[in-house]
Design a protein around this motif. Sequence first.
Motif, PDB file in Angstrom:
ATOM      1  N   GLU A  68       0.830  -1.203   0.000  1.00 14.11           N
ATOM      2  CA  GLU A  68       0.000   0.000   0.000  1.00 14.11           C
ATOM      3  C   GLU A  68       0.868   1.258   0.000  1.00 14.11           C
ATOM      4  N   GLN A  76      -1.818  -2.758  -6.795  1.00 17.71           N
ATOM      5  CA  GLN A  76      -3.168  -2.921  -6.242  1.00 17.71           C
ATOM      6  C   GLN A  76      -3.694  -4.326  -6.516  1.00 17.71           C
ATOM      7  N   ILE A 114      -2.238  -6.539  -3.939  1.00 14.58           N
ATOM      8  CA  ILE A 114      -2.917  -6.304  -2.664  1.00 14.58           C
ATOM      9  C   ILE A 114      -4.247  -7.042  -2.645  1.00 14.58           C
TER      10      ILE A 114
END
Length: 154
Positions: free
Chosen positions: A52, A86, A89
């Motif tokens: 992040e 992302q 993630i």
Amino acid sequence: GAKHVSRTQPKQSQLTQSEFLGTIYDIQDTILALTTEDDFESSIQDIVSQLETLRDECEEKRDNMPEQLQDSGSGEMLQNRSDSVQEMIDELEGIDVEIEEPTEEEINDEVDDKEEGESDEDYKERLEERKNELLDENKQEKLEEIQNISYNGE
């Protein structure tokens, strides 16, 4: 640059001058270094936190560029990197890291009935060994699922 000599094989992160790629390679090394003894939940939380931060840095760098450059090659590269991070993630957060205890039925399916002359203690020991084997298999499956996640960007 200057010649560097090492007695050990260099890590992939040491072979790039890109700070972003160096961080990605370090994160991937962390993922590959996980073992079945690790606490997957806290390890994934740490990795997601690092990702992040990396994603936010890419977005911040792109946002700090003049608008006409944000759609240029550099701006697109930063956006692609942010999107790829992302995706990592999302994949990591999508993994159910809870290790399921094997059911008695699963254990008993694999262990023969108590043999003639076998003590109750020996039979319970065989059941416990099988339970541990099944638990290790479950942990190994989760570990492989985690380790199959990698950065797919530029």
